[in-house]
Design an enzyme around this catalytic site. Structure first.
Site, PDB file in Angstrom:
ATOM      1  N   ASN A   1       0.836  -1.117   0.142  1.00 14.98           N
ATOM      2  CA  ASN A   1       0.064  -0.024  -0.112  1.00 14.98           C
ATOM      3  C   ASN A   1       0.914   1.209   0.029  1.00 14.98           C
ATOM      4  O   ASN A   1       1.417   1.573   0.982  1.00 14.98           O
ATOM      5  CB  ASN A   1      -1.047  -0.035   1.089  1.00 14.98           C
ATOM      6  CG  ASN A   1      -1.623   1.189   1.478  1.00 14.98           C
ATOM      7  OD1 ASN A   1      -1.754   2.079   0.486  1.00 14.98           O
ATOM      8  ND2 ASN A   1      -2.362   1.612   2.674  1.00 14.98           N
ATOM      9  N   TRP A   2       0.985   1.887  -1.229  1.00 12.30           N
ATOM     10  CA  TRP A   2       2.015   2.777  -1.411  1.00 12.30           C
ATOM     11  C   TRP A   2       1.456   4.162  -0.683  1.00 12.30           C
ATOM     12  O   TRP A   2       2.330   5.307  -0.740  1.00 12.30           O
ATOM     13  CB  TRP A   2       2.310   3.123  -2.808  1.00 12.30           C
ATOM     14  CG  TRP A   2       3.286   2.190  -3.548  1.00 12.30           C
ATOM     15  CD1 TRP A   2       3.576   0.891  -2.697  1.00 12.30           C
ATOM     16  CD2 TRP A   2       3.545   1.860  -4.759  1.00 12.30           C
ATOM     17  NE1 TRP A   2       4.276   0.054  -3.836  1.00 12.30           N
ATOM     18  CE2 TRP A   2       4.448   0.647  -4.751  1.00 12.30           C
ATOM     19  CE3 TRP A   2       3.277   2.583  -6.029  1.00 12.30           C
ATOM     20  CZ2 TRP A   2       4.913   0.089  -5.975  1.00 12.30           C
ATOM     21  CZ3 TRP A   2       3.895   1.994  -7.035  1.00 12.30           C
ATOM     22  CH2 TRP A   2       4.690   1.028  -7.066  1.00 12.30           C
ATOM     23  N   LYS A   3       0.225   4.144  -0.296  1.00  8.07           N
ATOM     24  CA  LYS A   3      -0.492   5.581   0.403  1.00  8.07           C
ATOM     25  C   LYS A   3      -0.347   6.675  -0.708  1.00  8.07           C
ATOM     26  O   LYS A   3       0.101   6.626  -1.661  1.00  8.07           O
ATOM     27  CB  LYS A   3       0.275   5.612   1.573  1.00  8.07           C
ATOM     28  CG  LYS A   3      -0.199   4.138   2.535  1.00  8.07           C
ATOM     29  CD  LYS A   3       0.115   4.697   3.960  1.00  8.07           C
ATOM     30  CE  LYS A   3      -0.322   3.406   4.713  1.00  8.07           C
ATOM     31  NZ  LYS A   3      -0.025   3.525   6.174  1.00  8.07           N
TER      32      LYS A   3
ATOM     33  N   HIS B   1      -9.732   1.375   4.312  1.00  8.61           N
ATOM     34  CA  HIS B   1      -8.285   1.539   5.537  1.00  8.61           C
ATOM     35  C   HIS B   1      -8.598   2.433   6.655  1.00  8.61           C
ATOM     36  O   HIS B   1      -9.123   3.464   6.329  1.00  8.61           O
ATOM     37  CB  HIS B   1      -7.237   2.123   4.532  1.00  8.61           C
ATOM     38  CG  HIS B   1      -5.947   2.057   5.139  1.00  8.61           C
ATOM     39  ND1 HIS B   1      -5.293   2.929   6.227  1.00  8.61           N
ATOM     40  CD2 HIS B   1      -4.594   1.121   4.904  1.00  8.61           C
ATOM     41  CE1 HIS B   1      -4.133   2.702   6.262  1.00  8.61           C
ATOM     42  NE2 HIS B   1      -3.647   1.619   5.829  1.00  8.61           N
TER      43      HIS B   1
ATOM     44  N   GLU C   1      -6.757   4.882   7.734  1.00  9.97           N
ATOM     45  CA  GLU C   1      -6.768   6.378   7.342  1.00  9.97           C
ATOM     46  C   GLU C   1      -7.678   6.835   6.800  1.00  9.97           C
ATOM     47  O   GLU C   1      -8.095   8.243   7.039  1.00  9.97           O
ATOM     48  CB  GLU C   1      -5.325   6.429   6.600  1.00  9.97           C
ATOM     49  CG  GLU C   1      -4.146   6.355   7.316  1.00  9.97           C
ATOM     50  CD  GLU C   1      -2.695   5.650   6.754  1.00  9.97           C
ATOM     51  OE1 GLU C   1      -2.863   5.649   5.313  1.00  9.97           O
ATOM     52  OE2 GLU C   1      -2.046   5.059   7.278  1.00  9.97           O
TER      53      GLU C   1
ATOM     54  N   GLU D   1      -5.746  -4.845  10.699  1.00  8.95           N
ATOM     55  CA  GLU D   1      -4.570  -3.840  10.790  1.00  8.95           C
ATOM     56  C   GLU D   1      -4.861  -3.118  12.123  1.00  8.95           C
ATOM     57  O   GLU D   1      -5.566  -1.984  12.328  1.00  8.95           O
ATOM     58  CB  GLU D   1      -4.528  -2.812   9.515  1.00  8.95           C
ATOM     59  CG  GLU D   1      -4.260  -3.552   8.108  1.00  8.95           C
ATOM     60  CD  GLU D   1      -3.722  -2.434   7.406  1.00  8.95           C
ATOM     61  OE1 GLU D   1      -2.650  -2.603   7.013  1.00  8.95           O
ATOM     62  OE2 GLU D   1      -4.315  -1.484   6.935  1.00  8.95           O
TER      63      GLU D   1
ATOM     64  N   GLY E   1       2.506   2.551  10.794  1.00  5.93           N
ATOM     65  CA  GLY E   1       3.283   3.346  10.616  1.00  5.93           C
ATOM     66  C   GLY E   1       4.005   3.730  11.909  1.00  5.93           C
ATOM     67  O   GLY E   1       4.679   4.945  11.978  1.00  5.93           O
TER      68      GLY E   1
ATOM     69  N   SER F   1       3.077  -2.178  10.372  1.00 10.61           N
ATOM     70  CA  SER F   1       4.764  -2.178  10.638  1.00 10.61           C
ATOM     71  C   SER F   1       5.244  -3.431  10.192  1.00 10.61           C
ATOM     72  O   SER F   1       6.163  -4.030  10.747  1.00 10.61           O
ATOM     73  CB  SER F   1       5.190  -1.949  12.083  1.00 10.61           C
ATOM     74  OG  SER F   1       4.539  -0.583  12.294  1.00 10.61           O
TER      75      SER F   1
ATOM     76  N   GLY G   1       2.821  -1.037   4.374  1.00  9.11           N
ATOM     77  CA  GLY G   1       2.716   0.202   3.839  1.00  9.11           C
ATOM     78  C   GLY G   1       4.219   0.879   3.586  1.00  9.11           C
ATOM     79  O   GLY G   1       4.686   0.408   2.706  1.00  9.11           O
ATOM     80  N   GLY G   2       4.577   1.386   4.696  1.00 12.27           N
ATOM     81  CA  GLY G   2       5.898   2.069   4.594  1.00 12.27           C
ATOM     82  C   GLY G   2       6.940   1.309   3.893  1.00 12.27           C
ATOM     83  O   GLY G   2       7.727   1.620   2.940  1.00 12.27           O
TER      84      GLY G   2
HETATM   85  P1  PGA Z   1       2.639   0.379   7.792  1.00 16.84           P
HETATM   86  O1  PGA Z   1       1.291   0.653   7.127  1.00 16.84           O
HETATM   87  O2  PGA Z   1       3.302  -0.916   7.080  1.00 16.84           O
HETATM   88  O3  PGA Z   1       3.296   1.422   7.242  1.00 16.84           O
HETATM   89  O4  PGA Z   1       2.443   0.043   9.034  1.00 16.84           O
HETATM   90  C1  PGA Z   1       0.207  -0.754   6.658  1.00 16.84           C
HETATM   91  C2  PGA Z   1      -0.882   0.114   6.101  1.00 16.84           C
HETATM   92  O5  PGA Z   1      -1.395   1.106   6.656  1.00 16.84           O
HETATM   93  O6  PGA Z   1      -1.549  -0.667   5.492  1.00 16.84           O
END
Ligand code: PGA
Length: 255
Positions: free
Chosen positions: A11-13, A101, A103, A173, A179, A218, A239-240
């Protein structure tokens, strides 16, 4: 042992413009071999503006990485300024769409009802929703995790026919792990994912066996192996760490 396929989705956000996205997907593809693709569904979810570029890169080089989007609107077309419809995504050969998600739920105000509508719209356009659920730190500490997850999962699956449920992926999640560098212990993640599988099992025992449920929060090359070793965890939403092609490839190859 489960025979569910492993799924690793990046997930590149809101990162990587279309030129950067092409470079990253090429670097990922270059390091994966047939064996990786045999065992694992690899997905990248670029921002909308990079989808077309990544699509043409994957297709022109016959790269077996699947394309995912990070969000969608539920209507097919019309006066919805700034939104993107499921059919627009399907036309770009998008196969997966992240829905709900945290966010989007926490920062952009998406409700369970909106998430359910989006899931229906994604399925109607013959794509696979990756439905995200998870609790806040407060909820975890007050032992409200299961109640929250139950509500979020129920909101989505209660409106689906059993056959539709077969085409859904769920990502657990925990919000406090996204993050932050803190991740759920493999045992905790396994237990909550097992709980989600039980909720699905109330609708259909066979779907509960087959549905892919991912862990996210994470995930890195250094913790992927112990998370994926858990019997309930079928993969990861990353994500990251998915922005760094070398790190993302190490997660895919963690075995
Ligand atoms: P993260 O994000 O790996 O940076 O914690 C995961 C996500 O939000 O899907």
């Amino acid at each position: 042992m489960s025979e569910r396929r492993r799924l690793i989705a990046g997930n590149w956000k809101m990162n990587l413009n279309h030129l950067e996205a092409i470079q990253v997907v090429q670097k990922i593809a270059y390091q994966l071999d047939a064996k990786d693709h045999e065992t694992t569904d690899v997905v990248v979810c670029p921002p909308f503006t990079s989808l077309r570029s990544v699509q043409t890169t994957l297709e022109s080089d016959n790269i077996p990485i699947q394309l995912g989007a990070q969000n969608v609107y539920w209507e097919a077309s019309g006066a919805f300024t700034g939104e993107i419809s499921p059919t627009m995504l399907a036309k770009l050969n998008v196969k997966y769409v992240i829905v709900g998600h945290s966010e989007r739920r926490e920062v952009l105000g998406e409700t369970d009802e909106m998430v359910a509508r989006k899931v229906n719209a994604v399925l109607a356009a013959e794509m696979v929703p990756i439905v995200c659920v998870g609790e806040t730190l407060e909820e975890r500490e007050s032992e409200a995790t299961e109640a929250k997850i139950d509500r979020q999962v129920e909101a989505v699956i209660s409106g689906l026919k059993p056959a539709q449920l077969n085409s859904v992926v769920i990502a657990y999640e925990p919000i406090w792990a996204i993050g932050t560098g803190r991740n759920a212990t493999p045992e905790d993640a396994n237990a909550t994912i097992g709980f989600i599988r039980q909720l699905v099992g109330k609708r259909s025992a066979s779907t509960a066996e087959e549905i892919q449920i991912l862990y996210g929060g994470s995930v890195k090359a250094g913790n992927a192996a112990e998370l994926m070793a858990q019997p309930q965890i079928d993969g990861a939403l990353v994500g990251g760490a998915s922005l760094d092609p070398d790190e993302f490839v190490r997660i895919i190859k963690y075995r």
